[in-house]
Design a protein around this motif. Structure first.
Motif, PDB file in Angstrom:
ATOM      1  N   GLY A 333       0.810  -1.213   0.000  1.00  0.00           N
ATOM      2  CA  GLY A 333       0.000   0.000   0.000  1.00  0.00           C
ATOM      3  C   GLY A 333       0.842   1.260   0.000  1.00  0.00           C
ATOM      4  N   SER A 334       1.959   1.236   0.746  1.00  0.00           N
ATOM      5  CA  SER A 334       2.852   2.397   0.784  1.00  0.00           C
ATOM      6  C   SER A 334       3.477   2.654  -0.575  1.00  0.00           C
ATOM      7  N   TRP A 335       3.996   1.599  -1.206  1.00  0.00           N
ATOM      8  CA  TRP A 335       4.602   1.768  -2.529  1.00  0.00           C
ATOM      9  C   TRP A 335       3.571   2.272  -3.542  1.00  0.00           C
ATOM     10  N   ALA A 336       2.351   1.734  -3.488  1.00  0.00           N
ATOM     11  CA  ALA A 336       1.321   2.167  -4.429  1.00  0.00           C
ATOM     12  C   ALA A 336       1.016   3.658  -4.268  1.00  0.00           C
ATOM     13  N   LEU A 337       0.829   4.113  -3.042  1.00  0.00           N
ATOM     14  CA  LEU A 337       0.518   5.524  -2.811  1.00  0.00           C
ATOM     15  C   LEU A 337       1.687   6.428  -3.197  1.00  0.00           C
ATOM     16  N   LEU A 338       2.918   5.966  -2.969  1.00  0.00           N
ATOM     17  CA  LEU A 338       4.080   6.764  -3.362  1.00  0.00           C
ATOM     18  C   LEU A 338       4.116   6.960  -4.871  1.00  0.00           C
ATOM     19  N   HIS A 339       3.869   5.908  -5.628  1.00  0.00           N
ATOM     20  CA  HIS A 339       3.871   6.031  -7.080  1.00  0.00           C
ATOM     21  C   HIS A 339       2.699   6.885  -7.569  1.00  0.00           C
ATOM     22  N   ILE A 340       1.537   6.702  -6.959  1.00  0.00           N
ATOM     23  CA  ILE A 340       0.370   7.519  -7.331  1.00  0.00           C
ATOM     24  C   ILE A 340       0.651   8.989  -7.050  1.00  0.00           C
ATOM     25  N   ALA A 341       1.299   9.265  -5.912  1.00  0.00           N
ATOM     26  CA  ALA A 341       1.617  10.649  -5.553  1.00  0.00           C
ATOM     27  C   ALA A 341       2.597  11.263  -6.541  1.00  0.00           C
ATOM     28  N   GLU A 342       3.497  10.433  -7.103  1.00  0.00           N
ATOM     29  CA  GLU A 342       4.454  10.944  -8.083  1.00  0.00           C
ATOM     30  C   GLU A 342       3.808  11.126  -9.455  1.00  0.00           C
ATOM     31  N   ARG A 343       2.701  10.424  -9.683  1.00  0.00           N
ATOM     32  CA  ARG A 343       1.999  10.495 -10.972  1.00  0.00           C
ATOM     33  C   ARG A 343       0.596  11.071 -10.760  1.00  0.00           C
ATOM     34  N   PRO A 344       0.451  12.403 -10.715  1.00  0.00           N
ATOM     35  CA  PRO A 344      -0.860  13.018 -10.511  1.00  0.00           C
ATOM     36  C   PRO A 344      -1.893  12.584 -11.547  1.00  0.00           C
ATOM     37  N   ASP A 345      -1.432  12.260 -12.770  1.00  0.00           N
ATOM     38  CA  ASP A 345      -2.371  11.820 -13.792  1.00  0.00           C
ATOM     39  C   ASP A 345      -3.030  10.500 -13.406  1.00  0.00           C
ATOM     40  N   ILE A 346      -2.258   9.598 -12.795  1.00  0.00           N
ATOM     41  CA  ILE A 346      -2.815   8.321 -12.351  1.00  0.00           C
ATOM     42  C   ILE A 346      -3.752   8.540 -11.164  1.00  0.00           C
ATOM     43  N   GLY A 347      -3.338   9.415 -10.244  1.00  0.00           N
ATOM     44  CA  GLY A 347      -4.192   9.700  -9.094  1.00  0.00           C
ATOM     45  C   GLY A 347      -5.541  10.256  -9.509  1.00  0.00           C
ATOM     46  N   GLU A 348      -5.540  11.194 -10.465  1.00  0.00           N
ATOM     47  CA  GLU A 348      -6.801  11.772 -10.938  1.00  0.00           C
ATOM     48  C   GLU A 348      -7.628  10.731 -11.690  1.00  0.00           C
ATOM     49  N   ALA A 349      -6.964   9.881 -12.464  1.00  0.00           N
ATOM     50  CA  ALA A 349      -7.685   8.844 -13.210  1.00  0.00           C
ATOM     51  C   ALA A 349      -8.331   7.834 -12.255  1.00  0.00           C
ATOM     52  N   LEU A 350      -7.643   7.522 -11.165  1.00  0.00           N
ATOM     53  CA  LEU A 350      -8.225   6.620 -10.170  1.00  0.00           C
ATOM     54  C   LEU A 350      -9.451   7.243  -9.507  1.00  0.00           C
ATOM     55  N   TYR A 351      -9.365   8.533  -9.238  1.00  0.00           N
ATOM     56  CA  TYR A 351     -10.522   9.218  -8.645  1.00  0.00           C
ATOM     57  C   TYR A 351     -11.687   9.247  -9.626  1.00  0.00           C
ATOM     58  N   GLN A 352     -11.407   9.567 -10.873  1.00  0.00           N
ATOM     59  CA  GLN A 352     -12.472   9.624 -11.877  1.00  0.00           C
ATOM     60  C   GLN A 352     -13.070   8.233 -12.131  1.00  0.00           C
ATOM     61  N   GLU A 353     -12.291   7.208 -11.942  1.00  0.00           N
ATOM     62  CA  GLU A 353     -12.818   5.852 -12.051  1.00  0.00           C
ATOM     63  C   GLU A 353     -13.874   5.610 -10.976  1.00  0.00           C
ATOM     64  N   GLN A 354     -13.641   6.145  -9.799  1.00  0.00           N
ATOM     65  CA  GLN A 354     -14.642   6.027  -8.736  1.00  0.00           C
ATOM     66  C   GLN A 354     -15.875   6.884  -9.037  1.00  0.00           C
TER      67      GLN A 354
END
Length: 553
Positions: A333-354
């Protein structure tokens, strides 16, 4: 630099020792003693080097990695960066080689075929109990996991699998979501979530947060209401002391006279008693309403000979689940959040998926269900890609009980060479090598979840042989599972020791990450390096993620 031995400075203690020695044996003999102390290690190193350079190696055994220090061997290079160590050794020696690890002779077989050789080998020859019981038994307890014969362990895995039923998993989603939100309210690091200013940023240490969240969510779901209610300061201290006995030092040197070992043993007894007391209260009818937890499932199981599980066996299985699950899930979970935090595009895409699947008319997001979590394609890809680059365990070892030949196709492709791993050695598989192999994966060192959505790519093929029905399925005694030992992707191990908690792990990680991202935006400048000095591969410090409250939270 002055070191201490716990009572007086080490430099003072050494000076006192020399003065005492000189008084007892005289100045000449003291100088001789000092010469011996300095020169004997140097002589041992020289002899070790000469032996490796001049004496021929055994032609039927794998090449041994060159090392300067006898006994210590390649421990420093392997311990500091095992992935780099394996890749460098592969360049020089090929996919099969032996290295020395504090007196142990460890034969490594790399790649998909190497993984299959070790993880698909017969347990009577490549034995997990002999490799790990000295580490796990003092922590988990007697009569479970590697403290029992393999066939008994397989039965215990079957009992746990019963507790991981679909009905139970369905019940866990809402519990996990609630625990994450309660953690936000109780932990000061997340006070910005209560702010009215959506432009205010805060920070949290991702590993600290995920360690707290995963242990609370696991205790609320698998462990049961009594365990969750008992999560106080005393329980945390017991857990930390027990966790202190689950380190590389304990694996390499299982019986050192250290205080951490003593605290481990005391904590194991107290935590075992804690669980046994819960079990006895349930048997007496003192507590109720625990239909979906693992203790309830284990209390209903019986071995093939008709014997039910003893109270201490249930207690020790629960400790094993708590320890193993907390480490692996909090790391991933820590590694996943670190990578998501480095990739704002992925973070936003995950939110929009929800938003796509869970949006209410007012813009808020409704609660998720088990089936819906499993159907989020980007979330699934993020977790899979994180596990590809950061599997919790980089090395899987077995103790060799009998001489075992290594197929020529693995040891020396195209040549008529067959190595033999002698009895008494260890064998080691490292799935992370094949998961990070640039000969297999395009841009192997880049975190790119989109590779898992390519139906014709390597990731899809790897997933097919590891997860899907097209892979070879075998029943080792706990239900048919995909063997997966030749797949280049093995984040949960393979063969009979493949982790049976995969579905719970995906559910727990997916729900935690989804809940975090629906409440906050996160960012970080750079993903930290790996810390390989722990049993589970963790991110080094600093690992603080910046966050702010989402507009519609």
């Amino acid at each position: 630099m002055t070191f201490t031995n716990g009572t007086i400075p080490f430099s003072d203690a050494w000076s006192g020792y020399l003065a005492h020695a000189q008084a007892q044996i005289g100045p000449v003999n003291t100088r001789l003693l000092l010469l011996l102390l300095v020169n004997v290690p140097i002589l041992a190193i020289l002899l070790n080097v000469v032996r490796q350079v001049l004496l021929p190696s055994k032609p039927n055994e794998p090449p041994v990695v060159f090392h300067w220090f006898p006994f210590v061997g390649s421990a420093v290079g392997y311990g500091n960066d095992p992935l780099n160590f394996f890749f460098k050794c592969r360049e020089k020696y090929g996919d099969v080689f032996t290295f020395i690890l504090f007196g142990r002779r460890v034969t490594v077989t790399l790649g998909s075929k190497g993984n299959n050789f070790v993880l698909g080998g017969k347990s009577l020859v490549f034995n997990a109990e002999d490799a790990y019981t000295h580490l796990t038994t003092p922590v988990f307890g007697k009569d479970v996991v590697y403290d029992v014969p393999n066939d008994v362990f397989m039965e215990q895995k079957k009992f746990v699998k019963v507790g991981l039923s679909t009905d139970n998993l369905r019940a866990y989603v809402g519990m996990i979501e609630e625990e994450v939100e309660e953690y936000f309210k109780s932990d000061a690091a997340f006070s910005v979530l209560q702010s009215n200013d959506i432009n205010e940023w805060g920070q949290f240490d991702v590993l600290t947060a995920l360690q707290g969240i995963t242990i609370l969510t696991a205790s609320r779901t698998l462990q049961g209401q009594e365990v969750r209610a008992g999560m106080d300061k005393t329980f945390a201290e017991l857990y930390n002391d027990l966790d202190g006995g689950f380190t590389p030092l304990n694996f390499l040197f299982p019986s050192l006279p250290l205080d951490s070992y003593r605290r481990r043993d005391v904590a194991q007894k107290k935590m075992s008693d804690f669980y046994v007391n819960i079990i006895r209260q349930r048997k007496n009818g003192t507590t109720t309403d625990h239909e979906h937890d693992m203790i309830a499932a284990l209390m209903q199981q019986s071995y093939r000979d008709g014997r039910t599980l003893k109270d201490h066996e249930i207690a020790h299985i629960m400790i094993a689940l708590l320890m193993a699950g907390q480490h692996t899930s909090s790391a991933t979970g820590s590694w996943a959040l670190l990578h998501i935090a480095e990739r704002p595009d992925i973070g936003e895409a995950l939110y929009q998926e929800q938003v796509k699947y869970f949006a209410n008319p007012d813009g808020s997001l409704r609660s998720m269900t088990y089936e819906e979590i499993r159907q989020l394609p980007l979330m699934d890809s993020v977790i899979r890609e994180t596990l590809r680059m950061h599997p919790p365990i980089h090395s899987i070892m077995r103790y060799v009980r009998d001489d075992m030949p290594i197929p020529a196709t693995l040891a020396a492709p195209g040549k008529d060479t067959t190595y033999v791993v002698p009895k008494g050695h260890y064998v080691l598989a490292s799935p992370v090598v094949s998961q990070m192999d640039p000969r297999i994966w395009k841009e192997a060192d880049k975190w790119e979840p989109s590779r898992w959505s390519d139906p014709t790519g390597v990731a899809a093929q790897a997933s097919m042989t590891y997860d899907d029905a097209q892979g070879e399925k075998i029943d080792y005694g706990f239900g048919a599972v995909s063997k997966g030992t030749e797949s280049p992707y093995q984040p949960f191990g393979a063969g009979k020791h493949r982790c049976i908690g995969e579905q719970f792990a995906y559910l727990q990680l997916g729900t935690i990450i989804a809940t975090i991202l629906r409440h906050m935006e996160i960012k970080i400048e750079k993903v930290p390096e790996h810390n390989y000095h722990t049993m589970i591969t963790l991110p080094k410090t600093p690992r603080a993620i910046s966050y702010r409250r989402r507009k519609f939270d």
